[in-house]
Design a protein around this motif. Structure first.
Motif, mmCIF file in Angstrom:
data_model
loop_
_atom_site.group_PDB
_atom_site.id
_atom_site.type_symbol
_atom_site.label_atom_id
_atom_site.label_comp_id
_atom_site.label_asym_id
_atom_site.label_seq_id
_atom_site.Cartn_x
_atom_site.Cartn_y
_atom_site.Cartn_z
ATOM 1 N N ALA A 77 -7.684 1.860 46.487
ATOM 2 C CA ALA A 77 -9.095 1.747 46.861
ATOM 3 C C ALA A 77 -9.967 2.215 45.704
ATOM 4 C CB ALA A 77 -9.382 2.588 48.101
ATOM 5 N N THR A 78 -11.072 1.503 45.484
ATOM 6 C CA THR A 78 -12.035 1.914 44.474
ATOM 7 C C THR A 78 -13.345 2.254 45.175
ATOM 8 O OG1 THR A 78 -12.812 -0.333 44.043
ATOM 9 C CG2 THR A 78 -10.995 0.477 42.680
ATOM 10 N N VAL A 79 -13.979 3.321 44.692
ATOM 11 C CA VAL A 79 -15.269 3.738 45.241
ATOM 12 C C VAL A 79 -16.266 3.783 44.089
ATOM 13 C CG1 VAL A 79 -16.526 5.502 46.518
ATOM 14 C CG2 VAL A 79 -14.086 5.177 46.955
ATOM 15 N N SER A 80 -17.269 2.920 44.173
ATOM 16 C CA SER A 80 -18.333 2.913 43.186
ATOM 17 C C SER A 80 -19.419 3.860 43.680
ATOM 18 C CB SER A 80 -18.884 1.486 43.042
ATOM 19 O OG SER A 80 -19.972 1.490 42.159
ATOM 20 N N VAL A 81 -19.603 4.950 42.942
ATOM 21 C CA VAL A 81 -20.553 5.966 43.396
ATOM 22 C C VAL A 81 -21.118 6.701 42.189
ATOM 23 C CG1 VAL A 81 -18.714 7.673 43.758
ATOM 24 C CG2 VAL A 81 -20.843 7.905 45.001
ATOM 25 N N GLY A 82 -22.400 6.989 42.268
ATOM 26 C CA GLY A 82 -23.049 7.710 41.178
ATOM 27 C C GLY A 82 -22.665 9.176 41.184
ATOM 28 N N VAL A 105 -4.085 6.261 55.277
ATOM 29 C CA VAL A 105 -3.426 4.953 55.337
ATOM 30 C C VAL A 105 -2.601 4.686 54.084
ATOM 31 C CG1 VAL A 105 -5.119 3.973 56.936
ATOM 32 C CG2 VAL A 105 -5.412 3.638 54.464
ATOM 33 N N GLY A 106 -2.556 5.667 53.169
ATOM 34 C CA GLY A 106 -1.700 5.560 52.002
ATOM 35 C C GLY A 106 -2.362 5.024 50.747
ATOM 36 N N ALA A 107 -3.689 4.951 50.737
ATOM 37 C CA ALA A 107 -4.390 4.421 49.565
ATOM 38 C C ALA A 107 -4.498 5.467 48.463
ATOM 39 C CB ALA A 107 -5.789 3.956 49.953
ATOM 40 N N VAL A 108 -4.321 5.019 47.245
ATOM 41 C CA VAL A 108 -4.642 5.823 46.069
ATOM 42 C C VAL A 108 -6.101 5.501 45.769
ATOM 43 C CG1 VAL A 108 -4.177 6.219 43.631
ATOM 44 C CG2 VAL A 108 -2.286 5.749 45.211
ATOM 45 N N VAL A 109 -6.935 6.532 45.675
ATOM 46 C CA VAL A 109 -8.374 6.336 45.535
ATOM 47 C C VAL A 109 -8.826 6.598 44.102
ATOM 48 C CG1 VAL A 109 -10.642 7.087 46.356
ATOM 49 C CG2 VAL A 109 -8.701 7.025 47.950
ATOM 50 N N HIS A 110 -9.604 5.653 43.567
ATOM 51 C CA HIS A 110 -10.204 5.791 42.236
ATOM 52 C C HIS A 110 -11.713 5.749 42.403
ATOM 53 C CE1 HIS A 110 -6.507 5.451 39.894
ATOM 54 N NE2 HIS A 110 -6.104 4.695 40.903
ATOM 55 N N ARG A 111 -12.403 6.721 41.776
ATOM 56 C CA ARG A 111 -13.850 6.885 41.949
ATOM 57 C C ARG A 111 -14.571 6.817 40.606
ATOM 58 N NH1 ARG A 111 -14.332 12.291 45.531
ATOM 59 N NH2 ARG A 111 -16.391 12.167 44.573
ATOM 60 N N THR A 112 -15.676 6.083 40.591
ATOM 61 C CA THR A 112 -16.420 5.963 39.343
ATOM 62 C C THR A 112 -17.109 7.269 38.949
ATOM 63 O OG1 THR A 112 -18.381 5.103 40.482
ATOM 64 C CG2 THR A 112 -16.784 3.484 39.616
ATOM 65 N N ASP A 113 -17.413 8.130 39.910
ATOM 66 C CA ASP A 113 -18.065 9.392 39.550
ATOM 67 C C ASP A 113 -17.103 10.354 38.864
ATOM 68 O OD1 ASP A 113 -16.694 9.788 42.001
ATOM 69 O OD2 ASP A 113 -18.095 11.317 42.671
ATOM 70 N N HIS A 114 -15.809 10.134 39.024
ATOM 71 C CA HIS A 114 -14.808 10.973 38.358
ATOM 72 C C HIS A 114 -14.202 10.304 37.131
ATOM 73 C CE1 HIS A 114 -13.773 13.556 42.134
ATOM 74 N NE2 HIS A 114 -15.040 13.661 41.763
ATOM 75 N N GLU A 115 -14.070 8.969 37.174
ATOM 76 C CA GLU A 115 -13.321 8.262 36.141
ATOM 77 C C GLU A 115 -14.154 7.346 35.254
ATOM 78 O OE1 GLU A 115 -9.525 6.623 37.691
ATOM 79 O OE2 GLU A 115 -10.215 7.488 39.590
ATOM 80 N N GLY A 116 -15.422 7.192 35.546
ATOM 81 C CA GLY A 116 -16.222 6.194 34.843
ATOM 82 C C GLY A 116 -15.910 4.819 35.407
ATOM 83 N N ASP A 117 -16.119 3.773 34.618
ATOM 84 C CA ASP A 117 -15.826 2.407 35.072
ATOM 85 C C ASP A 117 -14.343 2.279 35.407
ATOM 86 O OD1 ASP A 117 -18.446 1.768 34.471
ATOM 87 O OD2 ASP A 117 -17.941 0.945 32.505
ATOM 88 N N ARG A 169 2.490 -5.905 38.249
ATOM 89 C CA ARG A 169 2.136 -4.816 39.170
ATOM 90 C C ARG A 169 0.668 -4.458 38.999
ATOM 91 N NH1 ARG A 169 6.527 -0.254 39.425
ATOM 92 N NH2 ARG A 169 5.425 -0.023 41.368
ATOM 93 N N LEU A 170 0.054 -4.025 40.113
ATOM 94 C CA LEU A 170 -1.335 -3.588 40.052
ATOM 95 C C LEU A 170 -1.430 -2.269 39.308
ATOM 96 C CD1 LEU A 170 -2.646 -4.278 43.653
ATOM 97 C CD2 LEU A 170 -3.099 -5.585 41.578
ATOM 98 N N SER A 171 -2.478 -2.146 38.531
ATOM 99 C CA SER A 171 -2.726 -0.933 37.776
ATOM 100 C C SER A 171 -4.234 -0.736 37.702
ATOM 101 C CB SER A 171 -2.131 -1.073 36.381
ATOM 102 O OG SER A 171 -2.325 0.098 35.632
ATOM 103 N N VAL A 172 -4.667 0.484 37.467
ATOM 104 C CA VAL A 172 -6.086 0.772 37.323
ATOM 105 C C VAL A 172 -6.340 1.277 35.914
ATOM 106 C CG1 VAL A 172 -8.002 2.230 38.098
ATOM 107 C CG2 VAL A 172 -6.417 1.258 39.761
ATOM 108 N N VAL A 173 -7.368 0.711 35.308
ATOM 109 C CA VAL A 173 -7.789 1.120 33.982
ATOM 110 C C VAL A 173 -9.183 1.712 34.130
ATOM 111 C CG1 VAL A 173 -8.366 0.321 31.660
ATOM 112 C CG2 VAL A 173 -6.472 -0.734 32.912
ATOM 113 N N SER A 174 -9.399 2.884 33.539
ATOM 114 C CA SER A 174 -10.737 3.467 33.588
ATOM 115 C C SER A 174 -11.289 3.568 32.178
ATOM 116 C CB SER A 174 -10.706 4.836 34.258
ATOM 117 O OG SER A 174 -9.912 5.731 33.531
ATOM 118 N N ARG A 175 -12.600 3.507 32.095
ATOM 119 C CA ARG A 175 -13.263 3.590 30.804
ATOM 120 C C ARG A 175 -14.360 4.633 30.896
ATOM 121 N NH1 ARG A 175 -16.736 -1.291 28.576
ATOM 122 N NH2 ARG A 175 -17.937 -0.668 30.372
#
Length: 83
Positions: A25-30, A49-61, A70-76
């Motif tokens: 899951a991705t959360v776009s948040v200031g 529900v077992g989601a790994v959560v990625h947040r823009t306020d912690h990781e940037g884009d 395989r699915l992967s998440v890249v942050s900038r």
């Protein structure tokens, strides 16, 4: 993959989240927003529900990509959250 609606507000639906059952899951948040988004309730629901959560306020884009099939998440950048 779920792009969480309304920045992870308290209105996040348990029924919908459970039905979708995202692995990611991705959360776009200031950073340091005045609304308290994402809420603890929304984050707990996603993790239950077992989601790994990625947040823009912690990781940037953040971007969801496929690497080696395989699915992967890249942050900038980094989130602008003050600590």
């Amino acid at each position: 993959v779920l792009k969480v609606a309304h920045h992870g507000s308290a209105d996040t639906s348990w029924r919908f989240t459970r039905a979708v059952a995202p692995r990611l899951a991705t959360v776009s948040v200031g950073a340091d927003n005045d609304y308290g988004h994402p809420t603890g309730t929304a984050l707990r629901m996603l993790r239950q529900v077992g989601a790994v959560v990625h947040r823009t306020d912690h990781e940037g884009d953040v971007a969801v990509v496929v690497r080696d099939g395989r699915l992967s998440v890249v942050s900038r950048g980094s989130g602008q959250r003050s600590r």
